[in-house]
Design a protein around this motif. Structure first.
Motif, PDB file in Angstrom:
ATOM      1  N   LEU A 163     -75.583 -66.686 -27.379  1.00  8.31           N
ATOM      2  CA  LEU A 163     -76.279 -66.975 -26.130  1.00  8.31           C
ATOM      3  C   LEU A 163     -77.751 -66.596 -26.238  1.00  8.31           C
ATOM      4  N   PRO A 164     -78.657 -67.567 -26.015  1.00  7.98           N
ATOM      5  CA  PRO A 164     -80.079 -67.209 -26.071  1.00  7.98           C
ATOM      6  C   PRO A 164     -80.423 -66.273 -24.915  1.00  7.98           C
ATOM      7  N   ALA A 179     -71.671 -61.296 -17.566  1.00  4.74           N
ATOM      8  CA  ALA A 179     -70.454 -61.674 -16.855  1.00  4.74           C
ATOM      9  C   ALA A 179     -70.340 -63.189 -16.655  1.00  4.74           C
ATOM     10  N   GLU A 180     -71.470 -63.840 -16.330  1.00  6.27           N
ATOM     11  CA  GLU A 180     -71.356 -65.272 -16.029  1.00  6.27           C
ATOM     12  C   GLU A 180     -71.049 -66.099 -17.277  1.00  6.27           C
ATOM     13  N   ARG A 184     -66.834 -68.638 -19.785  1.00  5.17           N
ATOM     14  CA  ARG A 184     -67.129 -69.865 -20.519  1.00  5.17           C
ATOM     15  C   ARG A 184     -66.784 -69.720 -21.995  1.00  5.17           C
ATOM     16  N   PHE A 185     -67.087 -68.549 -22.559  1.00  3.47           N
ATOM     17  CA  PHE A 185     -66.777 -68.374 -23.974  1.00  3.47           C
ATOM     18  C   PHE A 185     -65.275 -68.187 -24.168  1.00  3.47           C
ATOM     19  N   GLU A 214     -72.433 -74.856 -24.514  1.00  5.32           N
ATOM     20  CA  GLU A 214     -73.719 -75.154 -25.131  1.00  5.32           C
ATOM     21  C   GLU A 214     -74.744 -75.583 -24.079  1.00  5.32           C
ATOM     22  N   ASP A 215     -74.284 -76.407 -23.105  1.00  9.01           N
ATOM     23  CA  ASP A 215     -75.206 -76.832 -22.049  1.00  9.01           C
ATOM     24  C   ASP A 215     -75.671 -75.635 -21.234  1.00  9.01           C
ATOM     25  N   PHE A 216     -74.729 -74.733 -20.957  1.00  7.27           N
ATOM     26  CA  PHE A 216     -75.053 -73.516 -20.224  1.00  7.27           C
ATOM     27  C   PHE A 216     -76.099 -72.693 -21.006  1.00  7.27           C
TER      28      PHE A 216
END
Lengths: 542, 463
Positions: A163-164, A179-180, A184-185, A214-216
């Protein structure tokens, strides 16, 4: 006109191979997930291959691809505790650890659970503090330490940075996801496991989960994530192996030429041209892809220069062939290209094919690129002369009088190659001086790499002057083409791997010395053998 | 007369011979190849001093130059077909000439500047000097002697020492070692002017460090900075500096007075008296300070482990003898010698050149590759006199008064933070000769490709 048609045929062949390889299959979108590792952002696929290779020494494990294996280290580390995945080949280290030296892979516990292991690590630390050069033993011990580190960090989710960050440029590993991002992962890992166990519909769901993540990630900090095209290109490059196809094509070209001499049918020459052009095109495409992926001409390590030399040698061979039409030059070019690319492909430990960021000294410098490319392209010409020398000596061995025309053609080509080499090497060394002056403040500093490039230049100049003075005749030129190339090997390979000293240490590695040495030694034997035969023949038969 | 001339002509002919040229090229190759092996075995300095900067190398280059000139004279008068050959050879002569200028009149040194400070000295890492200062009581030092020495090539021996005369007898340099791994040793002494020496241990359940402190000058404390804690040997000040620090002050009776300061207050937090073997609870992170050894008068010396080849931790050392006492000095270190009336300060150091102007380092930055600690770029912002700030980074040098400043490297503190930037400072009067020569030679070499063929595609004669 004919030439144009061949080029067209070659291009169509290359295009066909491309189409067959392009695109990621269903269920494999995970491979294209951008992750940060080793100073750049790369596809997870590349990361997984490099990590598996770092620990296991291969890019697949029991027939499964790295991207499937490496993630399971994190998801089920205990399963892996029982698998022999740590590669250890150093005999001294094996005996120091009391392990069976006939095995190559070990369980983690077998190595790192040993009582002796902490002591060895202590030795390594002491050795590092002494700042002395690490011997192969300590280098392998260091690799072991790194293998352990890689596995542990992967298993705990700290190695995989997915995650960037909102600020800065250090990506967030799975273990520290906010947390957010966690659900997703989690979605990815669940579908990944489902896919591994063959649950129906899971490949599609995995792909969707990956794309969603990836979009996130991309939305969080778009500037830090490379474009989809860049990621896809890297996966394509790694799947496609353009250089492997290129050496196959060169080999086919060489075989076609040999068939021509056996059967004397002209269409074999046409076929040879098509194959060699196709190989050259693939070589160019592979090189071009690396330029795109790395954002710079790829001539910063041994692997990249070997690929560049293969390209140059084939180019010079095609040009000289077009001028002199001996077919032997084309044969020598195909063999040179094939040999260089096979060597590049078969020794990943010595010639590291992974894309690495540049050392600080080498960054953003125009002169660096120019001087390395100029010098190494001269090595391509000398390499071609070397193979031509071999070809000429083989004819000499068969019958110098019967093959006088062919030998004359080869000698002429060798002379031209040496001239081309000198014409690139002399300015190349000077450009190196310009670069050194520009970034280090001195034109010449007797650094081993630059000194050996000068020795190569002096060596070939001595040969050319020897030819002018009449010391070296046709046969002598065949011999010197082969023997003088050992200077190139020393400058190109030996300085890094044998001398291992000096400012150019950023390109340094280890290994392969016995193979290279053996190769040169066999050639010396061959030369001596032909020379003795040559001396023993009656002067009229020479 | 005619005999002589024909002798000269014969000599020119043989100097211009291609065979001689081949021999020179092979000889030169062998020599410099040997140089690279010496460098791999030892280091760049050894290769310089044993191969590249020797009479052999000069001889080989001289022969090369003579041969190049002779062959051009031999081909006189030049015709059109000689153009490429003449260019290639003249180019090399220009480069060689540029090289001589650089060697004779050039400067290639290193300058280290701490962040926020300035420096005006360039160090030449391959040249060394001996310096002797004397103080006849008081703080003023007088320079007694300065001498360039090249002990790497010509080491001193007990039979052939370097001798420096003083009123109190000769200081003699009697031995030299190229590569030693030093470790500091502190020994008690009777010399009146020597300062105190103290070995302490500071520890808590997580940390344990043992160090020596030796106070060299009475007015300057000896200190050890651990970052969060500082230990000083010397006279305690009235107020602390806002750090966790402890001052150890020797008393005349051989005991030690200690004063403890905390970060949050300038007033002493505690004080007391201890002695060799005693301990002090500092109250900082549970750290305890023990006095392991105390010498009221101490002298520093070095223990060596001699090495066959250099490593980044080895240095060179010379042994000096003064009034029957022998002592080692490391390169870039200073030793004090005391007599009843005089203190001598002897240094064996790399040559320092005063630039005549200061260079101030405002800021230094190391930019790593994303997510790693690998350096991507180094950048320094410096100030030259009467100029705005200039940025110097890898591959982007700065210029001032004909000197070029290159970003070479940087220095870290214990925590890995950069504290100083290292520049390579350079003046090269031969530069343009080399560039011009390079250009001429390259044109010649490329032109030779067209002009010099083995077999012409069509028979047109010549070659």
């Amino acid at each position: 006109m004919k030439m144009k048609r061949w080029v067209l045929v070659a291009m169509m062949a290359v295009g066909a191979v491309f189409r067959a390889e392009a695109g990621v299959k269903t269920g494999e979108a995970l491979r294209a997930l951008p992750v940060q590792d080793g100073g750049r952002v790369k596809p997870y696929d590349t990361f997984a291959q490099e990590t598996l290779n770092g620990i296991y020494g291969k890019k697949t494990y029991e027939g499964r691809d790295a991207w499937e294996i490496v993630l399971t280290w994190m998801l089920a580390p205990t399963v892996w505790a029982d698998k022999e995945i740590f590669e250890l080949r150093n005999k001294d280290l094996l005996s120091a650890l009391g392990l069976d030296s006939s095995r190559r892979w070990f369980k983690g516990d077998e190595i790192f659970g040993k009582e002796r292991f902490p002591e060895l690590m202590q030795d390594l630390r002491a050795r590092r503090e002494s700042k002395e050069k690490l011997s192969p033993y300590f280098q392998d011990l260091q690799r072991l330490e790194n293998q352990w580190f890689l596995f542990r960090e992967m298993a705990t989710g700290r190695l995989l940075r997915v995650l960037p960050p909102a600020d800065g440029d250090t990506w967030i590993p799975v273990a520290d996801l906010p947390a957010e991002a966690q659900p997703r992962f989690l979605e990815i890992t669940q579908e990944f496991i489902a896919r591994l166990s063959g649950v129906e519909g899971s490949p599609e769901r995995l792909d969707r989960a990956v794309v969603a993540f990836e979009d996130f990630a991309r939305a969080r900090n778009p500037q830090l994530v490379p474009s989809k095209l860049h990621i896809a290109t890297e996966i394509f490059y790694s799947d496609f192996h353009p250089f492997r196809w290129a050496y196959v094509a060169y080999l086919l070209g060489a075989v076609a030429l040999l068939l021509f001499w056996s059967f004397n049918k002209n269409y074999f020459v046409t076929a040879a041209w098509v194959f060699i052009l196709a190989g050259f095109l693939l070589n160019t495409v592979g090189f071009g892809l690396r330029v795109y992926l790395a954002g710079r001409p790829p001539v910063s390590n041994m692997y990249e220069t070997v690929v560049w030399v293969a390209w140059g040698a084939v180019l010079f061979a095609m040009i000289l062939e077009a001028l002199y039409k001996t077919r032997l030059i084309l044969l020598a070019g195909a063999i040179t290209g094939w040999l260089a690319l096979v060597v590049a492909d078969s020794a990943p430990v010595v010639l590291d094919p992974s894309l690495q960021p540049l050392e600080a000294v080498l960054r953003s410098n125009y002169w660096l690129i120019i001087h390395v490319m100029t010098i190494t392209i001269s090595y391509a010409a000398f390499f071609l002369a070397f193979i031509l020398g071999d070809v000429g000596l083989i004819y000499h061995l068969k019958n110098p009088r019967q093959h006088a025309d062919k030998i004359r053609g080869v000698v002429n080509a060798i002379y031209r190659c040496m001239q081309i080499g000198v014409a690139f090497l002399a300015p190349g060394i000077i450009l190196g001086g310009v670069w050194a002056d520009y970034s280090w403040g001195r034109f010449w500093g007797w650094d081993p790499k630059e000194t050996w490039a000068l020795i190569v230049l002096l060596g070939y100049l001595a040969v050319l002057h020897g030819r002018l003075s009449g010391w070296i005749k046709d046969f002598g030129l065949l011999i010197t083409a082969v023997v003088t190339f050992s200077l190139v090997i020393m400058a190109w390979y030996g300085v890094n791997f044998v001398l291992g000293a000096g400012l150019h240490s950023y390109g340094f590695g280890a290994g392969g010395v016995e193979y290279v040495g053996g190769f040169l030694f066999l050639h010396f034997l061959f030369v001596v053998y032909v020379w003795i035969l040559h001396r023993s023949r009656a002067p009229s038969a020479r | 007369m005619s005999d002589k001339r024909s002798g000269f002509a014969r000599l020119m002919k043989s100097l211009a011979s291609l065979k001689l040229a081949v021999i020179i090229m092979l000889g030169l190759s062998a020599l410099i190849a040997w140089g690279t092996i010496v460098e791999a075995r030892f280091d760049a300095e050894a290769a310089r001093k044993l191969v590249y900067d020797t009479i052999w190398m000069e001889g080989a280059l001289l022969m090369l130059a003579v041969s190049l000139i002779a062959v051009m004279v031999d081909r006189w008068p030049w015709k059109k077909k000689h153009a490429a050959f003449v260019l290639a050879h003249i180019g090399i002569l220009f480069i060689l000439f540029g090289g001589i200028l650089t060697m004779k009149y050039g400067l290639d040194g290193q300058m280290t500047v701490e962040i926020g400070k300035s420096s005006r000295h360039v160090v030449l890492p391959m040249d060394t000097d001996l310096l002797v200062y004397a103080s006849f009581g008081g703080a003023n030092m007088t320079k007694l002697h300065e001498e360039s020495v090249d002990y790497f090539r010509r080491p001193p021996t007990p039979e052939k020492p370097t001798r420096i005369r003083t009123d109190d007898g000769d200081i003699e340099f009697i031995d030299y070692k190229k590569y030693v791994l030093p470790s500091r040793k502190v020994v008690p002494t009777e010399e009146k002017a020597a300062g105190p020496g103290l070995r302490f241990q500071i520890q808590n359940p997580n940390v344990s460090v043992v160090e020596w402190l030796v106070q060299r000058q009475p007015d300057r404390p000896a200190s050890h900075d651990f970052g969060p804690a500082r230990i000083h040997l010397g006279t305690a000040p009235r107020q602390g500096s806002g750090h966790n620090e402890i001052w150890l002050t020797p008393l005349d009776d051989g005991r030690i007075h200690w004063t403890l300061f905390r970060r949050d207050s300038v007033k002493p937090a505690a004080a007391g008296i201890t002695e060799e073997g005693g301990q002090v609870q500092t109250g900082w992170m549970g750290l305890e300070l023990r006095v392991l050894r105390f010498y009221p008068k101490a002298r520093e010396n070095w223990d060596f482990e001699e090495r066959p080849a250099p490593t980044p931790l080895t240095t060179s050392a010379v042994k000096l003898r003064f009034r029957d006492r022998e002592q080692w000095i490391l390169l870039n270190d200073t030793v004090r010698l005391f007599t009843d009336s005089t203190a001598y300060m002897v240094s064996y150091i790399n040559r320092r050149i005063d630039l005549g102007f200061p260079v101030k380092l405002d800021e230094f930055q190391m930019i790593p590759y994303q997510g790693t600690s690998r350096a991507k770029e180094y950048k320094s912002r410096v100030q030259f006199p009467d100029q705005g700030p200039v940025e110097i980074s890898m591959n982007e040098p700065g210029e001032y008064k004909g000197l070029t400043f290159y970003q070479a490297s940087f220095q870290n503190d214990d925590q890995g933070r950069p504290i100083a930037s290292v520049f390579s400072v350079n003046y090269d009067p031969g530069r343009w000769w080399k560039y011009l020569g390079s250009l001429i030679m390259s044109c010649g070499v490329v032109a030779l490709f067209w002009m010099r063929r083995l077999y012409w595609p069509k028979p047109v004669g010549g070659g």
